[in-house]
Design an enzyme around this catalytic site. Sequence first.
Site, PDB file in Angstrom:
ATOM      1  N   ASN A 156       0.794  -1.221   0.000  1.00 30.86           N
ATOM      2  CA  ASN A 156       0.000   0.000   0.000  1.00 30.86           C
ATOM      3  C   ASN A 156       0.833   1.281   0.000  1.00 30.86           C
ATOM      4  O   ASN A 156       0.359   2.321  -0.436  1.00 30.86           O
ATOM      5  CB  ASN A 156      -0.988  -0.001   1.171  1.00 30.86           C
ATOM      6  N   GLU A 252       3.967  -3.797  12.442  1.00 24.27           N
ATOM      7  CA  GLU A 252       2.790  -2.944  12.343  1.00 24.27           C
ATOM      8  C   GLU A 252       1.769  -3.767  11.568  1.00 24.27           C
ATOM      9  O   GLU A 252       1.968  -4.061  10.390  1.00 24.27           O
ATOM     10  CB  GLU A 252       3.133  -1.636  11.635  1.00 24.27           C
ATOM     11  N   CYS A 286      -3.371   1.354   6.751  1.00 28.67           N
ATOM     12  CA  CYS A 286      -3.513   0.873   8.127  1.00 28.67           C
ATOM     13  C   CYS A 286      -4.162   1.894   9.045  1.00 28.67           C
ATOM     14  O   CYS A 286      -4.724   1.533  10.082  1.00 28.67           O
ATOM     15  CB  CYS A 286      -2.147   0.467   8.681  1.00 28.67           C
TER      16      CYS A 286
END
Length: 480
Positions: A156, A252, A286
């Site tokens: 992303n 993460e 995210c």
Amino acid sequence: MRTHLTGQKMFFAGKWVNSEQIIEVRNPQDNSIIDVVPAATAEDMLNCVKEAEEGAEIAAAMPVHERIKVINGAADHIEQHSGKYARTIALESSKTIREAKKEVGRAIQTLRISAEEARRINGETIPFDQSPGSENRIGYFYRFPIGIIGAITPFNDPLNLVAHKIGPAIASGNAIIVKPATVTPLSALLLAEAFSLAGLPAKVLSVITGHGREIGDALVTHPAVRMITFTGGLEAGEDISRKAGLKKISMELGSNSPVIVLEDADLEEAVDSSVSGAFWAAGQNCLSVQRIYIQESVFESFKTQFVERTGEYIVGDKLSELTDMGPLITEKEAMRVEQLIEEAVSRGAVVLTGGERTGAFYSPTVLTDVPENCTIAKEEVFGPVVLLYAVADLDEAIALSNNVNYGLQAGIFTKNIDLAHKAIAKLDVGGIMVNDSSDYRIDAMPFGGVKNSGLGREGIKFSIQEMTEPKVVCFKLSSH
């Protein structure tokens, strides 16, 4: 459409090399092939780690001023060729050209900050005479690089999130092996090119392209790799944790980010910020706004404005400057989002706008009346979908916000400083944005979450802390 990129080779310990097998890199907009890259084998990865063992020694011996020069040189190269980098991001990923240009700017900043932080890796003196009997001892600690870092990066943010691994690793004197997302390897290879042209010594950096199932375990489990830094999904993160063994792990792993809108909020600001936060990069972010809790007295007004603003979003050609949102990364991902929405609707959710799929494109979608037992209410959707809920007050909003197994970031809109501080204290997240959506971050801040959102913190200074260890030095002085 084909682009002429060095991405046709992978960056193996400072050399550009081919492989017998290849991976086709496709544009998610129309599934056209834009380039091919090598499909490395497990043996390739093992050989790369062997080279990196020497690279770690080279990196540790680099004077700080050389690290600074190389990192800034890489940033200069990207800046000088920013159009090429932005176009590459837009072609291989979901991002529009406007979003890609912003990512290039952030990656440059990430590297500039890394260069600055390289000069600030400091230790401290230790007053050993605080302990009786140690009056004749003096000393200090300093931080030293841990060695080889394995980095696994997502699709992303195919340039900036790789920069967040490479910049701090080189600033702190480590060698690093990057395994970029299989679907977006070209931006990572262009970043490797920037470092190579900037004079980074061979063997310090490798970018190895390939399928995770083939090369991932070889990197994660190798005893010479002393740290794994991973950005991606929860399931993959849990798998890495089980396999990695005794080494540092920084992860993460995503979120299901809440935003709270209280009755005293500036609704126009809250709507604009939350719409952008929900649909940036087609929601594949995210920090993406997924749940919005609006106080009952302003719920109808907020809902009306939010749906109207969402309906204005232009979805289409990623390379057009007019486009607000492109496709998801693959049609399979769009179908997954479609199934999540169908499940929610079957249980009573109402689609206020959107809810339509065309290939890899999924229209910006707003849902309300979503039951708590729906997957989309509890898990990370990673798509252009946002859920609106009416709440009585801040206490209810906080309780519902915390009622998931994620805790990366949250946003709250209010003019009441007391209520803002209450949310700050009670929300179980790694970051709280006041009068902004959850989707705000600068590259210098500590970034990470709690619960299933991950382990440790990124952000250059904080990544460097993770990538180094303290060594204590103590001198026992002669009594003479």
